[in-house]
Design a protein around this motif. Structure first.
Motif, PDB file in Angstrom:
ATOM      1  N   ASN A 115       0.838  -1.194   0.000  1.00 11.45           N
ATOM      2  CA  ASN A 115       0.000   0.000   0.000  1.00 11.45           C
ATOM      3  C   ASN A 115       0.874   1.246   0.000  1.00 11.45           C
ATOM      4  N   SER A 117       1.431   5.461  -1.615  1.00  8.96           N
ATOM      5  CA  SER A 117       0.757   6.751  -1.431  1.00  8.96           C
ATOM      6  C   SER A 117      -0.254   7.072  -2.524  1.00  8.96           C
ATOM      7  N   GLY A 118      -0.314   6.283  -3.588  1.00 13.46           N
ATOM      8  CA  GLY A 118      -1.253   6.511  -4.688  1.00 13.46           C
ATOM      9  C   GLY A 118      -1.941   5.213  -5.072  1.00 13.46           C
ATOM     10  N   TRP A 119      -2.173   5.018  -6.368  1.00 17.19           N
ATOM     11  CA  TRP A 119      -2.800   3.767  -6.803  1.00 17.19           C
ATOM     12  C   TRP A 119      -1.785   2.631  -6.732  1.00 17.19           C
ATOM     13  N   ASP A 120      -2.257   1.448  -6.377  1.00 20.96           N
ATOM     14  CA  ASP A 120      -1.362   0.315  -6.137  1.00 20.96           C
ATOM     15  C   ASP A 120      -1.478  -0.791  -7.180  1.00 20.96           C
ATOM     16  N   ASP A 187      -6.607   1.916  -5.184  1.00 20.49           N
ATOM     17  CA  ASP A 187      -5.725   2.336  -4.096  1.00 20.49           C
ATOM     18  C   ASP A 187      -6.062   1.504  -2.860  1.00 20.49           C
ATOM     19  N   ASP A 189      -5.340   1.867   0.077  1.00 20.96           N
ATOM     20  CA  ASP A 189      -5.683   2.676   1.238  1.00 20.96           C
ATOM     21  C   ASP A 189      -7.191   2.874   1.380  1.00 20.96           C
ATOM     22  N   ASP A 190      -7.937   2.723   0.266  1.00 23.65           N
ATOM     23  CA  ASP A 190      -9.390   2.860   0.307  1.00 23.65           C
ATOM     24  C   ASP A 190     -10.046   1.752   1.123  1.00 23.65           C
ATOM     25  N   GLY A 251       1.787   2.250  -5.336  1.00 22.75           N
ATOM     26  CA  GLY A 251       1.631   3.619  -4.865  1.00 22.75           C
ATOM     27  C   GLY A 251       2.008   4.719  -5.823  1.00 22.75           C
ATOM     28  N   TYR A 254      -1.714   9.348  -9.302  1.00 27.41           N
ATOM     29  CA  TYR A 254      -2.767   9.315 -10.314  1.00 27.41           C
ATOM     30  C   TYR A 254      -2.400  10.280 -11.444  1.00 27.41           C
TER      31      TYR A 254
END
Length: 289
Positions: A115, A117-120, A187, A189-190, A251, A254
């Motif tokens: 995970n 800081s952005g899309w994974d 992401d 993190d969602d 991460g 976007y």
């Protein structure tokens, strides 16, 4: 704003007929006065799109094995080669594995997805145009047993025929919203507020499995708010979600120009009406009323 159903209005037949004419007028007014675009990221190549190119240098890895594949009905054997989902995306209509109606596939990753800081991760389908798109739920696991599903939104308010179209900006949190060669990003993190994540059963820094579940587009499947999800239906031969590949970035940022979601106030069901934010104006009249 409260939504209104014609079936909830007690009127004499003549008054009811006039009300129906008024609704038809309003439908025409909405069609003429509203740009039909939803509040979420639009198609690949448009401003504010989140579409990830299969050649994006941020992609550092791809799925390397299939742990489970359960094709649904109405998919020919030609489209059941699960190896086509492994390695880099091809961006074609043919190098895919088809899930069939309600089918699913689980891919594994070594090293695990973490995970950032952005899309994974980004999931690539084979849609040949921006609006003929087939959708799927996305779930992840760090042990192959406990899975959590990304929240989803579908604002398409009526059924889509087999060769019909839908607006990708009405869709969020579902795989398949972009044409071939472009992936839908997710992401990790969602998922941080999911019970299995909070309990430690799913470790977002060590995702080893990604499961993709086809959505049967007749409205029997729902998004996270309970709205019916529609996509082209019925289709046969290569029915359901067509998986090209799953890429990993751990991460990445976007694409520039990210859009803020608008108000989610589309009608909850047939017969409801509503006006909301950038979603626009919606009216749907129950048959026979």
């Amino acid at each position: 704003m409260a939504f209104l159903k014609l079936s909830q209005i007690r009127l004499k037949p003549v008054a009811r007929a006039r009300m129906a004419i008024l609704f038809v007028f309003l439908v025409g007014w909405c069609t003429l006065s509203t740009v039909w675009a939803g509040p979420y990221a639009p198609a690949a190549g448009e401003a504010c799109s989140h579409a990830i190119s299969m050649n994006d240098p941020a992609i550092t890895d791809w799925a390397d094995a299939v742990s489970d594949y359960q094709p649904g009905p109405y998919v020919d054997a030609t489209w059941q080669d699960e190896a086509n989902a492994l390695g880099p995306a091809e961006g074609t209509s043919f190098d895919i594995v088809c899930l069939g109606r309600g089918g699913e596939i689980t891919l594994t990753f070594d090293p695990p997805i973490s995970n950032g800081s952005g899309w994974d991760l980004a999931i690539f389908e084979n849609a040949f145009q921006d609006t003929f798109i087939e959708l799927a739920y996305v779930e992840v696991s760090s042990n192959g047993v406990d899975f959590v599903q990304f929240d989803s939104v579908s604002l398409t308010i009526s059924p889509v025929p087999a060769f019909g179209n839908l607006d990708p900006s009405d869709v969020d949190g579902l795989a398949g919203k972009y044409r071939q060669g472009y992936g839908t990003p997710f992401d990790l993190d969602d998922l941080s507020d999911k019970a299995l994540v909070i309990s430690g059963s799913v470790d977002l820094n060590a995702i080893t499995h990604v499961r993709i579940v086809d959505i049967i587009g007749d409205g029997s499947y729902t998004d996270s708010s309970g709205r019916s999800i529609y996509d082209p239906y019925p289709t046969t031969g290569s029915a359901g979600f067509d998986l090209d590949a799953v890429g990993v970035s751990n991460g990445a940022a976007y694409p520039p120009g990210e859009c803020d979601p608008g108000d989610d106030t589309a009608p909850a069901g047939n017969g409801d009406s509503g006006v909301g934010g950038s979603v626009g104006c919606f009216i749907s009249v129950l048959a026979g009323h």
